[in-house]
Design a protein around this motif. Structure first.
Motif, PDB file in Angstrom:
ATOM      1  N   LYS A 252       0.618  -0.939   0.304  1.00 19.96           N
ATOM      2  CA  LYS A 252       0.108   0.217   0.058  1.00 19.96           C
ATOM      3  C   LYS A 252       0.746   1.399   0.069  1.00 19.96           C
ATOM      4  O   LYS A 252       0.276   2.013  -0.768  1.00 19.96           O
ATOM      5  N   LYS A 253       2.043   1.289   0.197  1.00 21.87           N
ATOM      6  CA  LYS A 253       3.020   2.681   0.824  1.00 21.87           C
ATOM      7  C   LYS A 253       3.423   2.815  -0.741  1.00 21.87           C
ATOM      8  O   LYS A 253       3.830   4.128  -0.917  1.00 21.87           O
ATOM      9  N   ILE A 254       3.547   2.033  -0.786  1.00 19.09           N
ATOM     10  CA  ILE A 254       4.768   2.031  -2.227  1.00 19.09           C
ATOM     11  C   ILE A 254       3.960   1.941  -3.679  1.00 19.09           C
ATOM     12  O   ILE A 254       4.328   3.226  -4.697  1.00 19.09           O
ATOM     13  N   ARG A 255       3.147   1.034  -4.044  1.00 19.28           N
ATOM     14  CA  ARG A 255       2.800   0.869  -5.350  1.00 19.28           C
ATOM     15  C   ARG A 255       1.701   2.426  -5.452  1.00 19.28           C
ATOM     16  O   ARG A 255       1.508   2.088  -6.992  1.00 19.28           O
ATOM     17  N   LYS A 256       1.946   2.945  -4.932  1.00 18.00           N
ATOM     18  CA  LYS A 256       0.839   4.385  -5.649  1.00 18.00           C
ATOM     19  C   LYS A 256       2.122   5.098  -6.287  1.00 18.00           C
ATOM     20  O   LYS A 256       1.530   5.867  -7.789  1.00 18.00           O
ATOM     21  N   ARG A 257       3.203   4.750  -5.571  1.00 20.05           N
ATOM     22  CA  ARG A 257       4.076   5.915  -6.320  1.00 20.05           C
ATOM     23  C   ARG A 257       4.829   4.566  -8.007  1.00 20.05           C
ATOM     24  O   ARG A 257       4.986   5.400  -8.690  1.00 20.05           O
ATOM     25  N   LEU A 258       4.369   3.534  -7.638  1.00 23.22           N
ATOM     26  CA  LEU A 258       5.126   2.797  -8.867  1.00 23.22           C
ATOM     27  C   LEU A 258       3.890   2.864 -10.114  1.00 23.22           C
ATOM     28  O   LEU A 258       4.876   2.939 -10.850  1.00 23.22           O
ATOM     29  N   PHE A 259       2.865   3.228  -9.795  1.00 19.28           N
ATOM     30  CA  PHE A 259       1.862   3.463 -10.613  1.00 19.28           C
ATOM     31  C   PHE A 259       2.002   4.615 -11.474  1.00 19.28           C
ATOM     32  O   PHE A 259       1.872   4.892 -12.465  1.00 19.28           O
ATOM     33  N   LEU A 260       2.593   5.794 -10.956  1.00 21.98           N
ATOM     34  CA  LEU A 260       2.443   7.049 -10.962  1.00 21.98           C
ATOM     35  C   LEU A 260       3.733   6.901 -12.122  1.00 21.98           C
ATOM     36  O   LEU A 260       3.769   7.521 -12.901  1.00 21.98           O
TER      37      LEU A 260
END
Length: 515
Positions: A252-260
């Protein structure tokens, strides 16, 4: 200042890896309109030409995906060197190809290098750069891409007057030269300090930071100790939080950055500019513009020139404004091109050409299309071109940075392959409608950036957790908790003796530069 000059010199040199991507762009756009190329390879049209162009991207996807574990295991520097060897093999096969299958194979092998270097060069640059000039440093990658395109295109334009196969074989063979220079030169350059930290080589971390930030390689300099401490705390915290970096990548912490990161890379391709660079000759010829191959050369000049303002000011402008303004104007130029083609164009009476829609006898419309093509190149160079490589390297923690950037770069090359393969058939099937599609993609990118992309300018790589978790409106610039410049504050505290750094000197370390 001497430390900064070290960073500039290293980053400029390693950006040669980006120039190889530029050589690839021009290696196609510079020959597709020549009689020698069309005659030898049987006038490839539509899907066949798309396969030739897209082969590089297929190899790049594989290279980008492999860069994650290769870059983490063998270091960024050694992995880039391995890529240059693959490039030399691929370029040799292209230059000696006896037909389309061999040409495709050579481009795919060279693509392995492009995938590796396009992922790892920006990572290496971001990990050695001071935060205040990180955008400028990584923009060297974009400048190298545009410069490589310019150099290769003019080499191919000059060789096009050779009335033999040498017209395309000589330029393809000359692509080996920058790769050899990069391969040899990297032996004298340091490892990334954050990669050294990730493999617990802490003595070398301190020495490399001192080498990069000071003129006398002073490991006792407060700025060096402050940066060392911040890297150490961040890396140790990351290792305590997760035992599996792949699992953390989709947490949850990292996936937003990955998808961006993946989205930024994909939007840069869907903007239509990179694939336009491959096939601008076709676009200008369909617009009824004479001397199209010569006029296309000027777009590479524009590309280089318009990268320079971003190189100088990107750390002041920020990431969001560059992408937002770029998307709106890119959409405008493509809509104008599409509108002029549908208003003044007509079906092409010649059936064996790459395009099925032409403008005949409307000089003003043709000139406006040429101007919009140039404006699109300049707009892309000011915004999406550099930021799409910069943003993914900034936002991920060091533990998963190589893997995150690898997936983002693989997404870029997947989109590049899809478009490179599809555009030649699109030019023959939907003609002017293609430009409205690209214009609409740019509008969609604008909306996504506006509502989803945080600003990251002038923050340390270790501050990205706070940037993505502070909860303020995206269009407000992030300010670190407690101070506007945490790293400078920490350096001052170390200098005043209020922060204990004695544990950094458990072993005596020489202030020599590692190879």
């Amino acid at each position: 200042m001497a430390g900064f000059l070290n960073v500039y010199t290293i980053s400029l040199f390693v950006a040669i890896g980006g120039s190889l991507f530029g050589f690839d762009i021009a290696s196609i756009s510079g020959v597709v309109g020549t009689e020698q190329y069309m005659k030898f390879y049987g006038n490839p049209l539509g899907v066949t030409q798309g396969a030739i162009t897209g082969a590089m991207a297929i190899g790049s996807v594989i290279g980008a995906l492999s860069s994650s574990f290769v870059g983490d295991k063998f270091s960024r520097r050694k992995s880039i060197q391995a890529g240059t060897v693959l490039w030399c093999i691929g370029a040799t096969i292209q230059a000696t190809s006896n037909g389309i299958p061999m040409l495709i194979a050579g481009r795919a092998i060279a693509g392995l290098c492009i995938g590796l270097t396009s992922a790892l060069v920006p990572i290496y640059q971001s990990e050695i750069a001071p935060r205040k000039i990180r955008g400028r440093i990584i923009t060297f990658q974009c400048l190298a891409i545009t410069s490589g395109s310019l150099i290769q295109y003019y080499i191919e334009y000059a060789c096009s007057f050779i009335n033999s196969e040498a017209a395309f074989r000589i330029p393809w063979a000359l692509q080996i030269i920058p790769a050899i220079i990069l391969l040899i030169g990297l032996f004298w350059f340091p490892y990334s300090p954050r990669w050294l930290a990730s493999v617990d080589r802490w003595d070398e971390v301190l020495r490399v930071i001192a080498f990069l930030r000071t003129s006398n390689k002073d490991t006792n300099d407060p700025r060096v100790l402050a940066e060392f401490r911040e890297i150490e705390e961040q890396v140790r915290s990351e290792y305590e939080e997760s035992s599996n970096s792949y699992r953390e990548l989709f947490s949850k912490k990292i996936r937003k950055r990955l998808f961006l990161s993946m989205a930024v890379q994909v939007w840069s391709q869907l903007s239509g500019m990179n694939v336009m660079m491959y096939y601008t000759v076709y676009v200008l010829q369909s617009a009824g513009i004479a001397h199209a191959r010569l006029l296309v050369s000027f777009q590479f000049v524009i590309d280089v020139i318009m990268t320079i303002p971003c190189l100088v000011w990107t750390d002041k402008w920020g990431r969001r404004p560059s992408l937002l303004v770029g998307s709106i104007f890119m959409a405008l130029w493509f809509y104008i091109i599409g509108g002029l083609l549908v208003r003044y164009g007509q079906p092409n009476p010649v059936t064996n050409q790459p395009y099925t829609w032409v403008i005949v006898g409307h000089r003003a419309a043709s000139g406006t299309i040429l101007a919009c093509a140039y404006l699109a190149v300049g707009t892309f160079a000011l915004g999406w071109a550099p930021i799409s490589w910069l943003y993914p390297t900034e936002v991920s923690p060091v533990r998963v940075r190589a893997k995150s950037v690898a997936l983002a770069t693989a997404a870029n090359w997947t989109a590049n392959f899809a478009l490179g393969f599809a555009v030649p058939p699109m030019l023959r099937s939907i003609s002017w409608r293609m430009f409205f599609i690209f214009g609409s993609f740019n509008i969609a990118a604008f909306v996504h950036v506006l509502f989803a992309l945080p600003e990251t300018k002038q923050r340390t790589l270790e501050e990205m957790d706070e940037i993505f978790e502070h909860g303020e409106l995206l269009w407000k610039t992030f300010v670190a908790k407690g101070d506007t410049d945490r790293l400078d504050k920490l350096a001052k505290e170390i200098e005043m003796g209020t922060v204990d750094v004695s544990r950094l000197f458990e072993s005596r370390m020489q202030t020599t530069t590692p190879g």
